[in-house]
Each structure stands twice: as C-alpha cells, then as structure tokens.
Design a protein around this motif. Sequence first.
Motif, PDB file in Angstrom:
ATOM      1  N   LEU A   1      -8.875   2.677  -0.873  1.00 41.19           N
ATOM      2  CA  LEU A   1      -8.583   3.929  -0.175  1.00 41.19           C
ATOM      3  C   LEU A   1      -9.030   3.794   1.269  1.00 41.19           C
ATOM      4  CD1 LEU A   1      -8.100   7.152  -0.456  1.00 41.19           C
ATOM      5  CD2 LEU A   1     -10.555   7.242  -0.735  1.00 41.19           C
ATOM      6  N   HIS A   2      -8.225   4.345   2.185  1.00 45.00           N
ATOM      7  CA  HIS A   2      -8.616   4.324   3.602  1.00 45.00           C
ATOM      8  C   HIS A   2      -8.037   5.543   4.311  1.00 45.00           C
ATOM      9  CE1 HIS A   2      -9.873   2.569   7.409  1.00 45.00           C
ATOM     10  NE2 HIS A   2      -8.693   2.904   7.891  1.00 45.00           N
ATOM     11  N   ARG A   3      -8.876   6.164   5.136  1.00 49.56           N
ATOM     12  CA  ARG A   3      -8.410   7.261   5.987  1.00 49.56           C
ATOM     13  C   ARG A   3      -9.209   7.217   7.272  1.00 49.56           C
ATOM     14  NH1 ARG A   3      -9.082  13.773   4.941  1.00 49.56           N
ATOM     15  NH2 ARG A   3      -8.051  14.435   6.868  1.00 49.56           N
TER      16      ARG A   3
ATOM     17  N   MET B   1     -12.858   3.144   0.899  1.00 41.91           N
ATOM     18  CA  MET B   1     -13.411   2.819  -0.415  1.00 41.91           C
ATOM     19  C   MET B   1     -12.900   1.428  -0.771  1.00 41.91           C
ATOM     20  SD  MET B   1     -13.497   5.070  -3.884  1.00 41.91           S
ATOM     21  CE  MET B   1     -11.734   5.056  -4.206  1.00 41.91           C
ATOM     22  N   GLU B   2     -13.853   0.529  -0.986  1.00 43.65           N
ATOM     23  CA  GLU B   2     -13.489  -0.885  -1.076  1.00 43.65           C
ATOM     24  C   GLU B   2     -14.226  -1.567  -2.217  1.00 43.65           C
ATOM     25  OE1 GLU B   2     -13.449  -4.731   1.940  1.00 43.65           O
ATOM     26  OE2 GLU B   2     -14.560  -2.940   2.480  1.00 43.65           O
ATOM     27  N   LEU B   3     -13.506  -2.422  -2.933  1.00 40.88           N
ATOM     28  CA  LEU B   3     -14.096  -3.239  -3.981  1.00 40.88           C
ATOM     29  C   LEU B   3     -14.608  -4.525  -3.337  1.00 40.88           C
ATOM     30  CD1 LEU B   3     -14.339  -2.885  -7.061  1.00 40.88           C
ATOM     31  CD2 LEU B   3     -12.245  -4.233  -7.300  1.00 40.88           C
ATOM     32  N   THR B   4     -15.901  -4.786  -3.508  1.00 42.79           N
ATOM     33  CA  THR B   4     -16.517  -5.988  -2.946  1.00 42.79           C
ATOM     34  C   THR B   4     -17.364  -6.651  -4.022  1.00 42.79           C
ATOM     35  OG1 THR B   4     -16.648  -4.851  -0.817  1.00 42.79           O
ATOM     36  CG2 THR B   4     -17.905  -6.888  -1.042  1.00 42.79           C
ATOM     37  N   LYS B   5     -16.981  -7.868  -4.408  1.00 40.20           N
ATOM     38  CA  LYS B   5     -17.684  -8.619  -5.455  1.00 40.20           C
ATOM     39  C   LYS B   5     -17.870  -7.780  -6.717  1.00 40.20           C
ATOM     40  CE  LYS B   5     -20.017 -11.905  -2.469  1.00 40.20           C
ATOM     41  NZ  LYS B   5     -21.288 -12.497  -2.020  1.00 40.20           N
ATOM     42  N   GLY B   6     -16.828  -7.063  -7.087  1.00 41.65           N
ATOM     43  CA  GLY B   6     -16.853  -6.306  -8.332  1.00 41.65           C
ATOM     44  C   GLY B   6     -17.610  -5.000  -8.270  1.00 41.65           C
ATOM     45  N   LYS B   7     -18.099  -4.632  -7.073  1.00 45.35           N
ATOM     46  CA  LYS B   7     -18.781  -3.351  -6.896  1.00 45.35           C
ATOM     47  C   LYS B   7     -17.984  -2.494  -5.926  1.00 45.35           C
ATOM     48  CE  LYS B   7     -23.374  -5.257  -7.777  1.00 45.35           C
ATOM     49  NZ  LYS B   7     -24.785  -5.301  -7.364  1.00 45.35           N
TER      50      LYS B   7
ATOM     51  N   CYS C   1       0.848  -1.199   0.000  1.00 46.12           N
ATOM     52  CA  CYS C   1       0.000   0.000   0.000  1.00 46.12           C
ATOM     53  C   CYS C   1       0.876   1.239   0.000  1.00 46.12           C
ATOM     54  CB  CYS C   1      -0.964   0.003   1.183  1.00 46.12           C
ATOM     55  SG  CYS C   1      -0.200   0.141   2.800  1.00 46.12           S
ATOM     56  N   LEU C   2       0.268   2.363  -0.319  1.00 51.55           N
ATOM     57  CA  LEU C   2       0.975   3.643  -0.424  1.00 51.55           C
ATOM     58  C   LEU C   2       0.316   4.619   0.540  1.00 51.55           C
ATOM     59  CD1 LEU C   2       1.911   5.407  -3.761  1.00 51.55           C
ATOM     60  CD2 LEU C   2       0.727   6.666  -1.989  1.00 51.55           C
ATOM     61  N   ILE C   3       1.122   5.244   1.406  1.00 51.44           N
ATOM     62  CA  ILE C   3       0.574   6.159   2.418  1.00 51.44           C
ATOM     63  C   ILE C   3       1.049   7.570   2.109  1.00 51.44           C
ATOM     64  CG2 ILE C   3       0.492   6.725   4.882  1.00 51.44           C
ATOM     65  CD1 ILE C   3       1.297   3.665   5.256  1.00 51.44           C
ATOM     66  N   TYR C   4       0.069   8.480   2.073  1.00 49.81           N
ATOM     67  CA  TYR C   4       0.368   9.888   1.797  1.00 49.81           C
ATOM     68  C   TYR C   4       0.047  10.700   3.041  1.00 49.81           C
ATOM     69  CZ  TYR C   4      -0.499  14.643   0.006  1.00 49.81           C
ATOM     70  OH  TYR C   4      -0.518  16.008  -0.177  1.00 49.81           O
TER      71      TYR C   4
ATOM     72  N   LEU D   1      -3.439   9.363   4.388  1.00 49.96           N
ATOM     73  CA  LEU D   1      -4.329   8.731   3.420  1.00 49.96           C
ATOM     74  C   LEU D   1      -3.613   7.512   2.872  1.00 49.96           C
ATOM     75  CD1 LEU D   1      -7.109   9.425   2.229  1.00 49.96           C
ATOM     76  CD2 LEU D   1      -5.973  10.726   0.465  1.00 49.96           C
ATOM     77  N   SER D   2      -4.295   6.361   2.911  1.00 50.67           N
ATOM     78  CA  SER D   2      -3.677   5.115   2.473  1.00 50.67           C
ATOM     79  C   SER D   2      -4.370   4.626   1.208  1.00 50.67           C
ATOM     80  CB  SER D   2      -3.803   4.076   3.583  1.00 50.67           C
ATOM     81  OG  SER D   2      -3.384   2.813   3.127  1.00 50.67           O
TER      82      SER D   2
END
Length: 1286
Positions: free
Chosen positions: A226-228, A238-244, A195-198, A314-315
Amino acid sequence: MNVNMDSVTEIFLKLLFILSVHHQHTAVAGNKYNCDDQLVSALPQSSFSSSSELSSSHSPGFARLNRREGAGGWSPLVSNKYQWLQIDLGERTEITAVATQGGYGSSDWVTSYLLMFSDSGRNWKQYRQEESIWAFSGNTNADSVVYYKLQHSIKARFLRFIPLDWNPNGRIGMRIEVYGCTYRSEVVGFDGKSCLIYTFNKKLINALKDVISLKFKTMQSDGILLHREGQNGDHITMELTKGKLSLLINLGDTKTHPSNAQVNITLGSLLDDQHWHSVLIEHFNNQVNFTVDKHTHHFHAKGEFSYLDLDYELSFGGIPVPGKSGILSRRNFHGCFENIYYNGVNIIDLARRHKSQIYIVGNMSFSCLEPQVVPVTFLSSSSFLALPGTSGQDEVFVSFQFRTWNKEGLLLSSKLHHSSGGFLLYLSDGRVKINLHKTGRVMSDIAAGAGLNNGQWHSVSLSIKRNRISLRVDNDVTSSAHAFIPLQIYSDVFYFGGCPSNGNTSECNTSSGGFQGCMRLISIGNKAVDMISIQQNGFGNFSDLQIDLCGITDRCLPNYCEHGGECSQSWNSFHCNCANTGYRGATCHYPIYEQSCEAYKHRGNTSGFYNIDSDGSGPLGPFLVYCNMTDATWTIIQHNSTNLTRVKSANRENPHTVFFKYSASLDQLQATINLADHCEQELAYYCKKSRLLDKSDGMPLSWWIGRTNETHTYWGGSLPAVQKCACGLEGSCIDSQHYCNCDADRDEWTNDTGFLSYKDHLPVTEIVITDTDRPNSEAAYKLGPLLCRGDRTFWNSASFNTETSYLHFPTFHGELSADVSFFFKTTASSGVFLENLGIQDFIRIELQSPSEVVFSFDVGNGPSEVIVQSRHSLNDNQWHYVKAERNVKEASLQIDQLPQRSHSAPPDGHIRLQLNSQLFVGGTASRQKGFLGCIRSLRLNGMALDLEERAKITPGVEPGCPGHCSSYGNLCHNGGKCREKYSGFSCDCSFSAYAGPFCKKEISAYFWTGTSVTYNFQEYYTLAKNSSSHASSFYADMTLTREEITFAFRTTRTPSLLLYVSSFYKEYLSVILTRNGSLQVRYKLDSHQDPDVFSITFKSMADGQLQHVKINREEEKLFVEVNQKERMKFILSSGTEFNAIKSLTLGKILENSDVDEETMKANSQGFVGCLSSVQFNHIAPLKAALHHSSSAPVIVKGRFTESNCGTLTGADSTSSETTHSFAGVIAVVIFILLCITAIAIRIYKKSIYSKNETKGSENEDSAESALKSELSMQNTANENQKEYFF
C-alpha cells in the motif's frame, strides 16, 4: 486542530458505521451464531481422500458422522502418524466447529488429532489457538460424538485430519463432521510488476479518519502492499520486508521538520508463507491502530500537521511512478489480495466492474494462482529424508532452499561411492559449511553465508565436478566458496536433514546434530524432486517429516520477554536476554531491586544510593535514589535545580518559569509516593517587594504546579485549599493584615518557607513568579529534594486466628506471567496461604508440612507442582519469605535464601492462566486446610494487597501481626535490644556503645592532651536501685566477679592510658600502651598484692591504625582478643572479686589514686587520639559523655570532640580488614563518580533550562552566599536552612 465535541462524536459514529460495513462485507455469514451448517453430509464421495485405506469398505467416503455404510468409517492401511483424512469443501468456506466419531461398532477410534487447512490442497497450515499448536482430544469409544467449537474460525477449501494417537487395542478409525457457512470474498492477483490505483472523491473523505482493511498471501518476503503520498513529503507506505510488515508514516517535510521525519512500526513475522494474513489500519485524528492478524500496535503519530496532507490517490501492490518518493529499490507485491476496503468501499469490486475511480498498471487477474511448491518440515533432530543419488555420473549437483531458527544442523550428507568417506553440508553458527572426509581425515572444509538462522528462506547450491567443489548461498557471488579436492565424488544416496541411525550409531557422525526446519525446491542433478510422490511412497525414504507444509513458528511473536528483554529463539524454544533491564527470570519478569528503601533497610543495608522498583514486576522500571537509614527510613529523590535562584524583572506578561526534572519519571514518583507513609518537600521563598498574592483582585502573583499539573497557591508549611503561608496559619506574619510575610510588600528581605507535605500534590514540577519588575523588587526561591518516609506496604499484615477464616480479594489476573510474594510466620504444620480458581485452571501456594512449601497450578496442561523443602522447620513462628512465579516458559518457587526450584513449561501446551473466582488469602474456597498465623507484605505482580483494611471487616482475622523481634532481632547489633512496634520494630541502643537504627553506628571521640572523661558508678547504683531495671540487680552489691569490656582506639603516642576503673578499696583495672607500643592489662584485685600484668606484644599498637580490643574476665580467668585475632587466655593470681567499684576513666586520671608505676607513667600524658565504642558491661561511658552528659553521671575535663575517627576507611584498616578496606575504596570511587556525574548533569541542565529564565534571573552558586550576606546584614529572623547533600 480544534474540533468541537459534536463533530468528534459525529466522526466517531461514522467510524463505527464504516467498521460495521467492513465486517458485513468481509463475511456474508459474519453473524457467528448461525454459521453452523453441516458441511460434510452433503458432499459427494469424490470430495473425500486419504493417505491410504484398509480396504474399499474402509475408504474415506464412508467417514461421514453417524453413518454406517461400508465398514462404518475410514481406516488407513497402516496405523501410523503419517496417515490423514482429507475433505474438499468445493470452495473457500468458513469453518466454525468439528466433530469426530470412531468406526461404527469397532474398536477403532482416534484419541487425539491435528487439524490442517489449505486453499489449494497444497501447502497446509496447522490450526493453532493460544499461540500453540493445538492437538484436539478425540474419542474414548467408537460411537459417541466429540464436538469442538473452534476458538477462531478457519477460512479454507480443504481440511485435513491428522491422527496422533488411537486406541492401542484397535487401529485408526474416523467418522467426521464439519460445521460452518459460505464465505464470500473478492480476490485479485498481482504478478510483481503491476499495481492498482484508487482515486477517491475528496468531498466524501473526512481528513480526520481513514480505515483500510485487507487480506494478503504471498511467497515473496518483500513487496509494497500500500502507498499513498502528498505534495509536501507526507506519505504512508505499508511494505513487506523479510516476511514482516512495516507501516511507514512520514509526517511533514523532513527538511523543515527533521525530528518528526518518520514513524516506522513493524508487526508480524513469516508472512511469506503463502497463507492469508489480515491487515487493519485505523487512523483517527493522529491516533493510529495498526493490526496484523491478531497483533495490534497503538500509537500517536506526531507531526507539525494535525493530519496527513495526502493526495486523493491510493496505490495497492506497488508505487505507480518509480522514484516519485525517492524510493527506487522497493519491489512491487507478488501475490494475492482479498477484500480490500477503504472507508467501507470495496476496491476489488470497483476494479472488477471497471469503474472510473480505478486505474490498473500492468497485468492483474481476479483469481489467486497457487504456486505448486511443496515444502517439507524436519520436526526433530532425528528427522531425515533419503533420496537416490547420481550413481554413475561424474558430477554432483544439488540445490534446495531452507529456513530455520537453529544455528546448527546437518543439511545434506552423502557417502562416497565404494569408499569409506563422504561429505557433510551443515549449518554451524548460522553459516553453511561443507566438510569432505576420507578414511578419517578431513580433505577440505569451506564455508559460505552468515546469519542464516534468521527464519528466512535461503537457497543453497552445491556443485562437485572434476575435483572442483563449489558452494553458493542465496545466489550471491559474495556468499560462495570454491575448493579443489584430490578425489572424484559421486553418490548413491543423499541424506537431507539427518541420517538413519543403526542401533546407537548414525551413518553420518557430526557434532551439529540433525536439522530442524523447513526445506523446499529440492533438486538433484538439475531435476526437481517430487515430494508428493515421496509422500505416497513412490521412491525415497523418510522419518519424522511433515510433507506439504512448513511448520516453522516465530516464538518471539508475540514477544513474551518483558521490560525490554531481548528475545532470541531456536526451533523448539525462545530465550530472553535480561541484561541491563533490571529484571530477571525466564521472561525478565521479576525485579532485581527492592521496592523501597524500607525493604533495603530490613535486609541490613546502611545509608547509600540504591535502585528501587516501586511497582515491582509492573511496567515501571527501576531508578536510583538515596536511602537515608535513620530510625525512620527516608527516600531522597533529587531534581535538576537545587541552587538558590534569584529573580528580577518578571511580570504577568513575562513571568519567570522554572521546570524541575527529577531523577525518575512522574509515574515512578507517583508509585513511590503512594507506597510511602509520608512525603514532604521544602520550598523556600525569599522576597523583597515581591508579593505572592495581589490583594486588590485576589489573583495569585506567584504559584507552583504539582505532579497532577494543577496550580497551587498555598506555600511551605501550609495546607491545601488554603491560600495562605505557614505564618498565616500560625498567626505570626510580620503584617497581621496578610496571610504571608511576602504579601506585606516591604522593602527588605523576608521569607515564606516550609515543607509541602500533601502527598497528592507532590513533587513540585514548576514554579512561576510574576511580581519582581517594580523598583527594588526581587525574589529568590530554593526547592529541596523530594523526601519520602517509610513503606506502608512492607509491614501491612493480617493474623488468621481460625482455620476457617480467610480474606477475599478480586480475581488475580496474571494470564501470561504471574508472581506472588509475601512473608509468613506460623506454628501450624500446614495450611493454604493463597488460592484462586478458574473453571479448570487454578493457582495455589500452601505449607504442606512443617518444612515444605508447594506452589501448584494448572493452565490447561494438567496440574503442576513446584516444591521447596527446608532443612529447618518453617513453623518456628519466625518470618519466612515466599516468592512464586509462573510464566509461559517456567514456574519457580523460592523460600528465604534457599535455592530456587523451577519446572519448565511444556513446549507447545496451553500458556494462559484463566481464573474467575475470588482470590482467597489465608484459606480456600472449600475452607479446608486454612492457614493459622500471619501473612505480611503480600504482592501480586508488583501490586500490594491491603490486608489490614480487609481484616478490619472480616471475622476471625485481625489487622496487624505482633512479634517481629523473633525474626528481625538479629538486625540489632552490639548489645542493642529489639523493641516491638505495631508496624515493625526498633532497636533500643540504650545499653549499647553504638547508635543508629541497628546500633551499628560507632560512637567515637578525639581526646586531646589532658582530656579526662570519668563515669561515676556510685551515682549509677543509686539511680539503678531507685528503678526496677535489670541493671539494679546486676550491680546491687557493687562487687564484680566478671567484666566484659570492648573498645577501639587509634594513637601514635606512647605510653598512653586507655582505660582505668577504680574502687573504694584501692583495687583497680588499667589498660595501657607501654613505651614500646605493646598493650598491657593490669588487674589489682587485692590491695595487699602487686597487680597482675598481662602483655600483648605481637606488634606496636601505636601505629595510627584502628585497633579493636575485647577483654573478658570470668573470676580468675582473663581472655583478651585484639583485632579479631586469636583469643588469648590468662590466669589472675590477685583474686576473683572486684569490690566496690567507684568510677571508670578514659584519658587522664585527675584524682589522687594509688596505682603502680607503669600506670602512673602512662597517665602522665593521659591519652591523645581516638577512642571509639567503649563498653563496660552494660554501660557505654563514651556515649553517655557525648550524648547524655546532662543526665548521666559523667564528668568531662579538657578538650573533647565527637568524631568519626572510629570508622574504618582504606587508609586505616588493619591487615585483618583488607576486605572491608577494598569495599570502602570501591564505595568511595563510586561516590566520586556519582558526584562528578551529578555536577556534569547540573552544568548541562543549567544550559538547557536557562531558556526558561528571564534576563534578570540569577542561577549560580554565588547567589545563595550573596543573599545570606544581605539577610545577615538585615538581621532578619532565623531561618531553617536545611541542606540535603548526598
């Protein structure tokens, strides 16, 4: 959080600046006006490739526009739908337009083609616009250029042209050009473990706004993008779950704010397709806009804090410290990001330059590795892929992945070696099943998995070895099945997705049909199948496949099911489940319920509870009201606090406030009020030393609040903007120095009561009282339900008097769903009702012939028509109803009660109706075939058009339309006469024995012992002769040759006299019940003969049941009908003329009369019981006695009371009325249930709203009786105590 306007403006301008910076970064050539460079002409020969070539001079390198080298263009070896022409632009490029030509000087050109694009030359994607696959129209000759500007640009390196159709007298031939410009981007690849952290400078960040934008591509269906988070449990993920893609916002500590715990928004679908998808999150002062590709969700993030309390970190790609948010199971992202911007900062550029704000966990690369996975699409149920099997081996091992929306479909089949048997692996109801069969008998049938038609990738592995079969789905031990079989299996050929058919038979017969969907990673005997080699005809065989792309689409995104309809789909189409929505149709667009009580009334409905939908197919849902169908139609909408409420101990610091909640939302109420001709609400305010206005400072002490949340200080019976009560307007207040009775401030009860009737302020939503804390000070209030009368749109009409006249309105906007409904009447044989044009699209409804209505339209797929033909003429000058609807699935047309006709839309065509001209009503833009006649109640997508207002200023068109009785006259029953009104009609019940708006209300009375009601005809003749009415000629000579008598009765007494008509010549008619309960009609039309006696003796009619009797005489013929049974015929012998009739008596005859003995016996008791709806020719004697006793020639003696005893109920209906009684029982049960519900709601609401009430207030049923007792003791003036009970 309070922010002044200057700071808001400053923030908004900053936001616009950030957005503009973002767009500049995402595309250097973002200015679309100059992104039109020729991209193909300068490419080397090696950049061109194709599926095949006819010869070296027809190679793809010669496919440049306007060039003549070689044979003058590309042509494949064979012209079929599996050919393609491909160009490699060298790097990802923005493509804005394409152009095509045929082969130079030849008969070879392509008439339609598909466009596909790819970043890697693998895993292609079809270009779409308007949410449908779009086939480009190609050329009509060899040399002209057909140019297309793309609706939305493509960012890709590879472009592929797929010919669909070509000149039937030639072959495929193409020359092409592509236009666009350089596309620059920053990419970064994640391996699922990094992951990349800003970390950003908090001084540069305004907490009120955040803008995050990025693109991503992946083959994995799950992963965190995305995670904060912050210290108090706040976080954005913000997460991808079952293609959504889900955006999860957690506001505040869930322990302290459980109600505000989470906001979870899901957008997009099939996002794991290894193609780029764009994401934009805009968070501005708690307003959040979340956009995925072209779909945006706007919402307001509620919470205790006015903004998210988050850390300055922000990750991207995962959560750096597992378990920090209590989230252990979430997977890191595996795929690529492009152009990540946070508030205008290029994050990937900072990472590439190793800036200190960036911290990288795990391995990351600044490139995007493309997995070399080749999917294949099975386009139709006849598609198949044949692959060589494992001949000579004693085991079968096959594995693959698939995705589909279909519940059924054949996945894999094979014949047994040297045997008439085989196996089928297929989908059945979303499960994978295997069926082994030999010589017609099933050897084994096992199943695994569930819900596999959800559009996700699912893996299947099948192993058959040494009589043991094993099936596993999604590598899940729990989704596996095993069985032992008594035969050895090995196979020569495997058929995936279906079977080749020989003539009319298929090699693998199965009820599930062929598979429609995608497959990938096919492996046979642990060896991966090379699909590209198959595409190049290296081995295997296939039909109707697309290799190297997965063409699955989510037909429920966007969701075209309206009003909460539930979308489900198959490979080819979607379906809307409209259950419990209140709407119907293919997309749940059209309302089930009428828009008003007025509309229900004119369908012939009586008073009762009805659901109404005030805005038709608009966004507001239906709700329950009570419709009171009197001469006027009243809509009654209740609220939660109907009791009289007494208030003490309230002052300005501690006011008594009550909130009223209605059985509909404020938007629904507003729509209903807007439709109505008039609305009112009774507000009763009682007071004792409690003022409404403080005269010393002019400030109100009590007030009410209406729908628009404005405070009002005028009271019942008064007018807006006048701080007075009704008595102040009338000059009748108890103290002339004040404008309200209560302001006299007397130590005794008085009131200011009346109706509030200014529509814009209704309904009352809140009452505030502040002046009840002085000694002996008290107030009480009671608010009635909202009452609205009529529907001003239902009769709104216009008359078109010339063929060139029309009304015009603004353009109709019904892009995805449009419905039009109206009434028309005409004597013309044809004419256009309505038309709206676009550049190519149009919509038109017209009367094409006297019995045919046509709904025609074009949304870009060519003109379509829906036609309804009637067996009866529609130009009969009666009102006819038309309803037309067009949505993305179908178009439909209905006329009156005829069966609806509908046409399905093409599955992958244009779907948007794009109009731009004015809407013409009653004519067309060309003024041809104009409509002559009337149009009424025109509604488009639920909104009514005001035809009358527009007609007032339009030549050749008149507002209104006379002549409603020809259509609605049949609603006037029981001899009622239809009378025309400007808006509608009314039923005149003067000559009917019934009353009510449609002369259907039975007039009944209870007769006691000795009661007599006598109607004197002699006085009627005098009155009739003095008027020129129809009746005067009817009774001119006082001699009758025919009578028509109807009445109903119920009694248990015998004998009884039901009806007696006397004459001046000792002639008479008597209708009696004999001692045994049989009915007798006795006619004496000759004073010198005995009466004719006719008995109806099939049963005792004195059984307490309601009996209906009809007696008709035509000269010597007599017809009698009882309870709508068979009509009996008798012949009179005493004469044919009833001379000089004198009077009609119901009950006991009191005058001396020369009658027969049986009639005398019956008269001894008269009649005790119920008489209902008595009609003698055009006279209704019972109705006259009850309703017009002062003006009608009626004499009433004895006890006589109006009753509803003539109304049918379950207990008193006869056997012939079983249906009515059953309906009655149901109605009563429903009514009781509604009452119980209302009481329960009232009790529940009381507990809720008691929080708003001060300690001294009383809100109980006893309050009203106690106050009435005080008022009566005080002997105050009469008050209008109206109650509205359902």
